[in-house]
Write a protein that holds these residues in place. Sequence first.
Motif, PDB file in Angstrom:
ATOM      1  N   ALA A   1       0.974  -1.328   0.110  1.00  0.00           N
ATOM      2  CA  ALA A   1      -0.237   0.195   0.019  1.00  0.00           C
ATOM      3  C   ALA A   1       0.869   1.346  -0.180  1.00  0.00           C
ATOM      4  CB  ALA A   1      -1.030   0.183   1.366  1.00  0.00           C
ATOM      5  N   PHE A   2       0.647   2.072  -0.838  1.00  0.00           N
ATOM      6  CA  PHE A   2       1.109   3.570  -0.944  1.00  0.00           C
ATOM      7  C   PHE A   2       0.205   4.477  -1.406  1.00  0.00           C
ATOM      8  CE2 PHE A   2       1.984   1.845  -5.076  1.00  0.00           C
ATOM      9  CZ  PHE A   2       1.888   2.937  -5.836  1.00  0.00           C
ATOM     10  N   GLU A   3       0.767   5.857  -1.256  1.00  0.00           N
ATOM     11  CA  GLU A   3      -0.116   6.996  -1.829  1.00  0.00           C
ATOM     12  C   GLU A   3       1.030   7.800  -2.738  1.00  0.00           C
ATOM     13  OE1 GLU A   3      -4.103   7.945   0.948  1.00  0.00           O
ATOM     14  OE2 GLU A   3      -2.165   8.895   1.269  1.00  0.00           O
ATOM     15  N   LEU A   4       0.197   8.356  -3.640  1.00  0.00           N
ATOM     16  CA  LEU A   4       0.828   9.388  -4.401  1.00  0.00           C
ATOM     17  C   LEU A   4       0.184  10.634  -3.883  1.00  0.00           C
ATOM     18  CD1 LEU A   4       1.723   8.027  -7.885  1.00  0.00           C
ATOM     19  CD2 LEU A   4       3.219   8.290  -6.192  1.00  0.00           C
ATOM     20  N   VAL A   5       0.845  11.655  -3.501  1.00  0.00           N
ATOM     21  CA  VAL A   5       0.149  12.910  -3.080  1.00  0.00           C
ATOM     22  C   VAL A   5       0.550  14.185  -3.902  1.00  0.00           C
ATOM     23  CG1 VAL A   5      -0.334  14.418  -0.984  1.00  0.00           C
ATOM     24  CG2 VAL A   5      -0.091  11.760  -0.759  1.00  0.00           C
ATOM     25  N   ARG A   6      -0.599  14.826  -4.196  1.00  0.00           N
ATOM     26  CA  ARG A   6       0.002  16.208  -5.129  1.00  0.00           C
ATOM     27  C   ARG A   6      -0.076  17.301  -4.181  1.00  0.00           C
ATOM     28  NH1 ARG A   6      -4.031  17.611  -9.044  1.00  0.00           N
ATOM     29  NH2 ARG A   6      -2.275  18.776 -10.029  1.00  0.00           N
TER      30      ARG A   6
ATOM     31  N   ALA B   1       4.687  21.187  -4.579  1.00  0.00           N
ATOM     32  CA  ALA B   1       6.175  20.759  -4.898  1.00  0.00           C
ATOM     33  C   ALA B   1       6.024  19.829  -6.206  1.00  0.00           C
ATOM     34  CB  ALA B   1       7.043  20.283  -3.935  1.00  0.00           C
ATOM     35  N   GLY B   2       4.830  19.243  -6.433  1.00  0.00           N
ATOM     36  CA  GLY B   2       4.795  17.987  -7.250  1.00  0.00           C
ATOM     37  C   GLY B   2       3.992  16.950  -6.469  1.00  0.00           C
ATOM     38  N   LYS B   3       4.516  15.833  -6.914  1.00  0.00           N
ATOM     39  CA  LYS B   3       4.021  14.419  -6.307  1.00  0.00           C
ATOM     40  C   LYS B   3       4.833  13.762  -5.359  1.00  0.00           C
ATOM     41  CE  LYS B   3       0.853  14.178 -10.306  1.00  0.00           C
ATOM     42  NZ  LYS B   3       0.372  13.521 -11.403  1.00  0.00           N
ATOM     43  N   ARG B   4       4.548  13.346  -4.344  1.00  0.00           N
ATOM     44  CA  ARG B   4       5.371  12.567  -3.536  1.00  0.00           C
ATOM     45  C   ARG B   4       4.650  11.156  -3.271  1.00  0.00           C
ATOM     46  NH1 ARG B   4       3.755  13.509   1.851  1.00  0.00           N
ATOM     47  NH2 ARG B   4       2.245  15.304   1.986  1.00  0.00           N
ATOM     48  N   LEU B   5       5.687  10.126  -2.917  1.00  0.00           N
ATOM     49  CA  LEU B   5       5.069   8.682  -2.427  1.00  0.00           C
ATOM     50  C   LEU B   5       5.008   8.603  -1.215  1.00  0.00           C
ATOM     51  CD1 LEU B   5       6.053   5.600  -4.419  1.00  0.00           C
ATOM     52  CD2 LEU B   5       5.997   5.485  -2.275  1.00  0.00           C
ATOM     53  N   VAL B   6       4.007   8.069  -0.401  1.00  0.00           N
ATOM     54  CA  VAL B   6       3.961   7.874   0.894  1.00  0.00           C
ATOM     55  C   VAL B   6       3.709   6.725   1.057  1.00  0.00           C
ATOM     56  CG1 VAL B   6       2.675   8.424   2.898  1.00  0.00           C
ATOM     57  CG2 VAL B   6       2.898  10.195   1.205  1.00  0.00           C
ATOM     58  N   GLU B   7       4.319   5.754   1.770  1.00  0.00           N
ATOM     59  CA  GLU B   7       4.546   4.438   2.158  1.00  0.00           C
ATOM     60  C   GLU B   7       3.465   4.323   3.036  1.00  0.00           C
ATOM     61  OE1 GLU B   7       5.588   1.947   0.680  1.00  0.00           O
ATOM     62  OE2 GLU B   7       7.327   2.374  -0.586  1.00  0.00           O
TER      63      GLU B   7
END
Length: 457
Positions: free
Chosen positions: A417-422, A425-431
């Motif tokens: 499971a993870f999320e890509l968050v806008r 600064a752009g998009k970041r991946l959250v585990e």
Amino acid sequence: MRRRHPRGWGGALLLALASAFATAAPAAEPNTQVPASSRHYAASGFPDRIVASPAQDGAHGFAVMWRTDASVEKPLLELVVAGDSPDLGTPRRIVAATTVLESENGLSHHHRADIDGLQPDTLYAYRVQGADTWGAWTHFRTAAAAGAPLTLLYFGDTQNKNLSHVSRVIRQAWRSTPDARLALFAGDLVSGGDGADDSEWGEWFEAGRWLLEGTAVAPAAGNHEYFEEFEDTPQERRVLGRHWPATFALPRNGAPAADGTSYWFDYQGVRVAVLDGTSALDLGTGAAQAAWLDKVLADNPHPWSIVMVHQPFYSPNAARENAKLAEQVLPVIRRHKVDLVLQGHDHTYGRRSDEGSASTPVFVVSVAGPKQYRLSQHARRTMKPVAEDTQLYQVLRIDPQRLAYESRTATGRLYDAFELVRDGAGKRLVEHEEGRIAPRDCARAVSPKGRADRCWE
């Protein structure tokens, strides 16, 4: 010529049955003379193999494909806005276009109806016509506006034992995610090319029947959707199987070099582009597909983009290398910062971000079917998490600011499971590691004798 990989005992058994049948009745032409009652999955006058697919604009249309026997030539599809009364009112009628197919199960007619001019986020009911009969009324909800949350399902290879083993994965996915409006299949839906193709497609449809009829289904063509024509001769070549164009009513907007197996569509704030990796690798269409993809992604007005292709850009299997695909297409994916690349082919699970990137693109390989491979040591070093000997399905929940991804096992347990968050600064991946089960790795499952000949004792 690149060869297809072994199909497992399921495909071999079907082949043996087909061979035994041919031996028992050598004088019969299986497509014309064998009584339909003696064939597996033979077409009849009653419509079956019903599957809905998205239009290019999923908010205003969809398309449906279904099958009957040869007595039905130009059937109708009827459509109404779904209501609570059994009196559905006067339906809109669409005349289908028909494709003829011959197989080991005889002659069949496959019908395509394209429906346009629909309202977004609206529940419709449709039914399809057979020979003096109609199928059941089926509900289908069009895509909502671009800002509305979207739930979709993604399945890796199904390929083998669709009825006995894959069906439980599809049922679990559908049961646990009833709000899913879109289902992506990353290719190799059946084994193919073994003389029992039509029966294999029959199993695939039986395994996912209700999902396929009421959800927008978008598949990628895998290498097992192709076959070797003139095999073991100087004229040998890779050819798309006849079932593919007769089975799915996909958008007609693909790359000119792979127009029947590449396509794109928009669905609630997501642009999805589907590539044909087999055509790129074996038929030399990689550059043309890359140029097409470049235009599709450059014109994307939405906050999210997904590319689906059967063969992985980063293979988890040591024996696989898709260098030509990576050389020609991967630069386009990187340039446009595609969010997710969904893949199959290698019958394991593995996830990684692009080299030097902490976020996108995110590359995933998964498998829904029982045919399982082993991970390479390189994959163990470069992908996390990974899995072997595990049937999986994936759930994506997407809104304008967040793309949430889950991979779950055949019993519904959370594996990744993870999320890509806008943000600004752009998009970041959250585990998201909470709730995940322990890694499923055959190298860890050693028998008392010290052998890893079985993954799980």
